[in-house]
Enzyme design. Structure first.
Site, mmCIF file in Angstrom:
data_model
loop_
_atom_site.group_PDB
_atom_site.id
_atom_site.type_symbol
_atom_site.label_atom_id
_atom_site.label_comp_id
_atom_site.label_asym_id
_atom_site.label_seq_id
_atom_site.Cartn_x
_atom_site.Cartn_y
_atom_site.Cartn_z
ATOM 1 N N LEU A 1 0.883 -1.132 -0.036
ATOM 2 C CA LEU A 1 -0.082 0.043 -0.170
ATOM 3 C C LEU A 1 0.887 1.367 -0.062
ATOM 4 O O LEU A 1 2.020 1.154 0.482
ATOM 5 C CB LEU A 1 -0.910 -0.108 1.129
ATOM 6 C CG LEU A 1 -2.119 -0.907 1.018
ATOM 7 C CD1 LEU A 1 -2.823 -0.922 2.633
ATOM 8 C CD2 LEU A 1 -3.168 -0.426 0.251
ATOM 9 N N ASP A 2 0.489 2.049 -0.657
ATOM 10 C CA ASP A 2 1.184 3.707 -0.574
ATOM 11 C C ASP A 2 1.481 3.846 0.665
ATOM 12 O O ASP A 2 0.302 3.905 1.540
ATOM 13 C CB ASP A 2 0.578 4.739 -1.364
ATOM 14 C CG ASP A 2 0.522 4.240 -2.955
ATOM 15 O OD1 ASP A 2 1.214 3.420 -3.453
ATOM 16 O OD2 ASP A 2 -0.174 4.864 -3.604
ATOM 17 N N PRO A 3 2.353 4.844 0.942
ATOM 18 C CA PRO A 3 2.388 5.326 2.527
ATOM 19 C C PRO A 3 1.396 5.969 2.993
ATOM 20 O O PRO A 3 0.765 5.929 4.090
ATOM 21 C CB PRO A 3 3.669 6.068 2.572
ATOM 22 C CG PRO A 3 4.612 5.563 1.497
ATOM 23 C CD PRO A 3 3.594 5.064 0.334
ATOM 24 N N ARG B 1 -4.488 5.839 -7.785
ATOM 25 C CA ARG B 1 -4.195 6.946 -8.300
ATOM 26 C C ARG B 1 -4.178 7.193 -9.508
ATOM 27 O O ARG B 1 -4.468 8.443 -10.067
ATOM 28 C CB ARG B 1 -2.790 7.076 -7.730
ATOM 29 C CG ARG B 1 -2.435 7.519 -6.194
ATOM 30 C CD ARG B 1 -1.002 7.358 -5.717
ATOM 31 N NE ARG B 1 -0.336 6.199 -6.123
ATOM 32 C CZ ARG B 1 0.928 6.078 -6.676
ATOM 33 N NH1 ARG B 1 1.593 7.232 -6.777
ATOM 34 N NH2 ARG B 1 1.548 4.896 -6.537
#
EC number: 5.4.99.25
Length: 314
Positions: free
Chosen positions: A46-48, A180
């Protein structure tokens, strides 16, 4: 002389609710230390910026993490219209600002276009690798490298809220889908630009949302156990889901002890009534103990593919 183990042989899957601002690998290492696990691996970064479900496989469960990497995912996302960033989320720098003149009807029509199968070009700010390095390393140096588009499927995309410049959606998608990128593409379709301000993964495969635990909850359990003179494993281990939950969608073949023993020693076996192709979830005996994953070979036999190594309880 036997090499000393670094950690204990604990097997299972913990559903971590990853906090924002932390990398998936940092979250993994924290869980591994809390469990004092010999082996650990996550099932898709997962993205930060993102929060939510990050299944972490411990011990022998790591052998089956690929099945979760390949599984469908569910997300809730909030996007801000009118601003485009270099990372397509609020962690990046704003590179373009445009007025927002979007009607609900236009927004709904554009969102609908993402449903179904399509080709998606991954963001430069992703963990995909090019010549051995993650794309984000090139992006941070201002270098853009070629990326191949990938087939993705958006099974469901639902608009939950449209207020001012904020759009909130829920997405059910296939593996490898970058939310995104969907938001960035949506912003371009609307002519105003957009970026992600909140992203939460709410589902991986069929794991229940309510079984997620936070790092704070895990730390509190350990602190309370230490205070009460209880071994932390006594409170942590019950939170683990069985390792075969990672492959629960595979057809099950239950083997008698003799056939299971042959499979565990690397031999292919013939089983009447087994599926004629594909991968299989193998269990043993009346208790249906999970022993691993097999695959039908050209001879119509079940060949072992990934097997559990059983160890004496410690």
């Amino acid at each position: 002389m036997a090499r000393r183990r670094k950690g204990r042989p604990i097997d299972g899957v913990i559903l971590l609710d990853k906090p924002t601002g932390m990398s998936s690998n940092d979250a993994l290492q924290k869980v591994k230390r809390l469990y004092f696990a010999e082996k650990a691996g996550h099932t898709g970064a997962l993205d930060p910026l993102a929060t939510g479900m990050l299944p972490i496989c411990l011990g022998e469960a790591t052998k089956f993490s690929q099945f979760l990497l390949d599984s469908d995912k569910r997300y809730r996302v909030i996007a801000k219209l009118g601003e485009r960033t270099d990372t397509s989320d609020s962690d990046g720098d704003v590179v373009e600002t445009r007025p927002v003149n979007v009607t609900l009807e236009t927004l709904e029509a554009c969102i609908e276009k993402f449903r179904g199968e399509s080709d998606q070009v991954p963001s430069m700010f992703s963990a995909l690798k090019y010549q051995g390095k993650p794309l984000y390393e090139y992006a941070r140096k201002g270098i853009e490298v070629p990326r191949e588009s990938r087939k993705i499927t958006v099974y469901e995309i639902t608009l939950h809220r449209f207020e001012g410049e904020e759009v909130e959606m829920e997405v059910h998608c296939s593996k490898g889908t970058y939310i995104r990128t969907i938001v960035d593409d949506l912003g371009e379709m609307l002519g105003c630009g957009a970026h992600v301000t909140m992203l939460r993964r709410t589902g991986v495969a069929k794991y229940p949302y309510e079984n997620m635990v936070t790092l704070e909850q895990l730390n509190e359990l350990v602190d309370n156990a230490n205070r009460d003179g209880v071994a932390p494993r006594e409170v942590l281990d019950p939170l683990l889901m069985p390792m075969d939950t990672a492959v629960e969608d595979l057809p099950e073949v239950n083997l008698i002890a003799d056939l299971a023993d042959m499979v565990m020693h690397g031999q292919a076996v013939q089983v009447l009534g087994a599926p004629t192709e594909g991968q299989l979830r193998l269990t043993m005996g009346e208790e249906r103990r999970f022993i691993g994953v097999g695959e039908m070979n050209r001879d119509g036999k079940i060949a072992p593919k990934r097997l559990v190594v059983f160890r004496d309880e410690e």
